[in-house]
Write an enzyme that holds these catalytic residues in place. Structure first.
Site, PDB file in Angstrom:
ATOM      1  N   LYS A 130       0.815  -1.225   0.000  1.00 54.26           N
ATOM      2  CA  LYS A 130       0.000   0.000   0.000  1.00 54.26           C
ATOM      3  C   LYS A 130       0.847   1.273   0.000  1.00 54.26           C
ATOM      4  O   LYS A 130       0.450   2.300  -0.555  1.00 54.26           O
ATOM      5  CB  LYS A 130      -0.939   0.002   1.202  1.00 54.26           C
ATOM      6  N   GLU A 153      -9.819   5.927   3.171  1.00 53.16           N
ATOM      7  CA  GLU A 153     -10.631   4.848   3.715  1.00 53.16           C
ATOM      8  C   GLU A 153      -9.710   3.659   3.926  1.00 53.16           C
ATOM      9  O   GLU A 153      -8.677   3.551   3.278  1.00 53.16           O
ATOM     10  CB  GLU A 153     -11.758   4.476   2.743  1.00 53.16           C
ATOM     11  N   SER A 172       1.675  -9.691  -0.924  1.00 54.20           N
ATOM     12  CA  SER A 172       1.402  -8.258  -0.865  1.00 54.20           C
ATOM     13  C   SER A 172       1.557  -7.648   0.520  1.00 54.20           C
ATOM     14  O   SER A 172       1.718  -6.434   0.641  1.00 54.20           O
ATOM     15  CB  SER A 172      -0.007  -7.994  -1.398  1.00 54.20           C
TER      16      SER A 172
END
Lengths: 276, 409
Positions: free
Chosen positions: B102, B124, B391
């Protein structure tokens, strides 16, 4: 096409030199029978036009009052077809009050635009406001509505500058809805003096009546807006009456209509009680 | 307009979206009019940043020295042996600063927000990984940060909530709807439409209105570009398949994008099947949904017969979303990518297997991709190469996993 109900209503009000009072209610809130009674009572209580919300699970531009109203309506089984049935039943007793549907795009995508537009026309719907369908995405829907003689009402906002205004007004008809504040429904208060130049600008560019909404809760503010705009729209404050009546087990219809009467009266008196 | 249009196979998969932000019929800008000038401004600013060498140099510097890029491409020898098929490589995004992919996107967008003169950041988050990454870059650049997070996710991802607080972010629990990621996104959009002057909405998924799906993909595509270089160095050829889990789909699209025009590379996403695809408790938008419009884009969505959005269910908070990025919907329709599913139980088993055989505790999100590796490795076969995007790391999930194993920690 003959003169639409929307054109006829605004023309008649212009002749009387007064603004329209537009009442927003959520179809099916709190249940179908009560919603129908409210709807049928609105014109006599002073609503010149009616915005009928159709519920969506994820209403991104709504504040808590209309979010909760949509949840109540969905919980009691309201569907888009059910909303049109409600509209058709209202039309049996009233063939003049303009009826505008307001909501979000996905239920229409599910139905199919052409089929929906035909069904809406049959039910006596005059216009449509779709919050999450800006002009860039609106052509397929506008084509379907044109074929059914339903107006696609466009939204202009405080972020709509001179460069964007012509984009917003392309293919619009009926009236233009000016969202008077940046924000969700029912949160901030509209300032009539800030609204005045925006309304004048949009009126000049579109040649259409301009309705103002999103920040009007009280008769005083409705009156102030009615002095500068062609229509004042109240939604969250009416929907709140439903919630409050339910909370104290009062007559929902009576409470909503009494609020409508107070707001409509303020709009009617606006240009006579004070100099414009 | 709702009749199915037979998708044309494009000549250049990497050339999308078009000027309207569309990938075939998917994508677009379905936002309230108030936000339209903002998304148009953002698009212009983003396109300018791509040509801005100073911007690109600052981005590259931060990715190297702050995020720790490039992340390693690791040969998972024992899992390869265990599955008995193709060689398995992991792209180790779990080793990034903040523990997931991210951050790649957050670094890019915070630089853009600064360039645009925005002074307040909102985001969010589902699992909290994007929230933590956003809070991190806001701390680094001294900008106030508000993170919207479903109340259910606040409860199941407590360590991440505390991390965001430590980083100076305000975490606002969202109690509307099912109180998960979808509702957090609604609330972030409501904030943005209210605070249009100073606020930048830092979306973490390759979803939302154009230009977000394109921009998030581009910032995440550094993963796929690195994989390309690293696998060429390690094996002297491209992989036979690239694999990633898909919720909104940012780690997957960042992995896939640099390989879209390589016909020999199979592209495989794994959606969360929750309790199973035979139930209504899953989060597989492509496998269990149909096209619709939500959160600014047209894409596959979980919805009922009336077009009301239904709740997603997954053990993994990061995959618990009823939609998927529009580019994935298009890659599915044109047949360029394949979307499989893995259930909660399969993901839990994969989580344990990876910990035991590789000494890596993966995020529950990534565990969904691991769960499909045995089949993929077998299909590709010995001598083949499969690269999976690991990830994120699973530290945030240990309490959830302990709970499912009936253990108290």
């Amino acid at each position: 096409m003959t003169k639409s109900r929307i054109e006829a209503r605004f023309a008649a009000l212009k002749a009387q030199d007064r603004a329209a009072f537009v009442a927003y209610v959520m179809a099916g809130d709190p249940d179908r029978a009560t919603a129908l009674k409210i709807l049928q009572g609105l014109p006599a209580a002073g609503a010149d036009l009616i915005e009928l919300g159709f519920p969506f699970s994820d209403p991104m531009a709504e504040g808590p009052p209309i979010q909760k109203a949509a949840q109540r309506a969905l919980k009691n089984g309201m569907t888009l077809k059910g909303v049109l049935d409600l509209a058709a039943e209202f039309r049996q007793g009233d063939d003049v009050t303009p009826l505008i549907l307001m909501g979000y795009l996905n239920p229409l995508v599910t139905w199919g635009f052409e089929a929906f537009a035909q069904a809406a026309a049959q039910a006596g719907i005059d216009g449509l406001i779709i919050v999450d369908c800006p002009p860039e995405e609106a052509d397929p829907l506008a084509d379907a509505l044109d074929a059914a003689d339903i107006s696609l009402i466009r939204l202009a906002t405080p972020t709509t500058d001179d460069k964007r205004l012509p984009v917003v007004l392309r293919r619009t008809s009926g009236f233009v809805y000016y969202v008077s504040v940046t924000g969700v429904t029912g949160a901030k208060e509209a300032d009539a003096e800030a609204v005045r130049p925006a309304v004048a600008r949009i009126r000049a560019a579109s040649g259409l009546p301009v309705a103002v909404g999103f920040g009007i809760r009280t008769p005083e503010r409705a009156g102030a807006i009615a002095r500068v705009a062609d229509a004042a729209v109240v939604g969250s404050a009416l929907v709140d009456e439903v919630a409050e009546a339910l909370a104290v087990n009062e007559d929902v219809t009576g409470r909503v209509l009494s609020k409508v009467r107070a707001l409509a009266e303020a709009v009617r008196q606006a240009r006579t009680s004070l100099p414009a | 307009m709702n009749a199915p249009i037979p998708p044309a196979t494009p000549n250049d998969f990497a050339a999308y979206p078009d000027a309207q932000g569309r990938f075939g019929q998917f994508g677009g800008r379905y936002v309230a009019e108030t936000l339209m000038p903002l998304v148009l401004d953002l698009e212009a600013a983003y396109l300018a940043s791509r040509e801005d060498t100073a911007f690109q140099a600052e981005l590259a510097g931060l990715l190297t020295h702050y995020v720790g890029r490039p992340s390693p491409l690791y040969f998972a020898e024992r899992l390869t042996e265990h599955f008995g098929g193709a060689k398995i490589y992991f792209k180790r995004e779990d080793l990034n600063h903040t523990g997931a992919h991210k951050i790649n996107n957050c670094i890019g967008q915070i630089l853009l927000a600064r360039k645009m003169g925005k002074t307040r950041i909102i985001a969010e988050t589902g699992a909290g990984q994007h929230g933590v990454a956003t809070a991190t870059v806001c701390a680094r650049f001294g900008l106030p940060c508000v993170v919207y997070m479903g109340a259910v996710d606040v409860a199941r991802q407590k360590p991440n909530v505390f991390r965001m607080n430590l980083l100076g972010a305000e975490v606002t629990p969202v109690t509307s709807g099912a109180s998960t990621l979808k509702d957090a996104m609604n609330e972030a959009l409501r904030d943005w439409v209210t605070n249009v002057e100073d606020t930048y909405y830092l979306i973490g998924s390759a979803a939302g209105p154009h230009p977000y799906p394109m921009m998030v993909r581009d910032f995440q595509a550094i993963m796929g570009r690195e994989i390309r270089e690293q696998i060429l160095e390690a094996e002297g050829r491209l992989p036979d398949a690239v694999v990633a889990c898909v919720g909104g789909g940012s780690n997957a699209i960042g992995t896939f994008h640099p390989f879209l025009n390589d016909e020999s590379v199979r592209i495989i996403g794994v959606e969360a099947a929750g309790d199973g695809m035979g139930t209504d408790r899953h989060a597989a938008a492509i496998n269990g949904g149909r096209p619709g419009v939500l959160h600014g884009n047209k894409t596959y969505l979980l919805q009922d017969a009336e077009g009301q959005i239904t709740e997603a269910h997954s053990i993994s908070a990061g995959l618990d979303y009823p939609g998927i990025g529009p580019e994935h919907s298009w890659l599915h329709d044109v047949g360029r990518a394949q979307y499989l599913t893995a259930t909660d139980i399969e993901a839990l088993d994969a989580f344990k297997l990876c910990a035991e055989l590789e000494g890596i505790i993966p995020a529950l999100e990534s565990s969904h991709a691991i769960a499909r590796l045995p089949d993929i490795a077998r299909e590709v076969g010995k001598g083949g190469i499969v690269v999976m995007n690991l990830s994120g790391r699973g530290d945030k999930d240990v309490a959830t996993v302990a709970d499912h194993l009936g253990r108290t920690i």
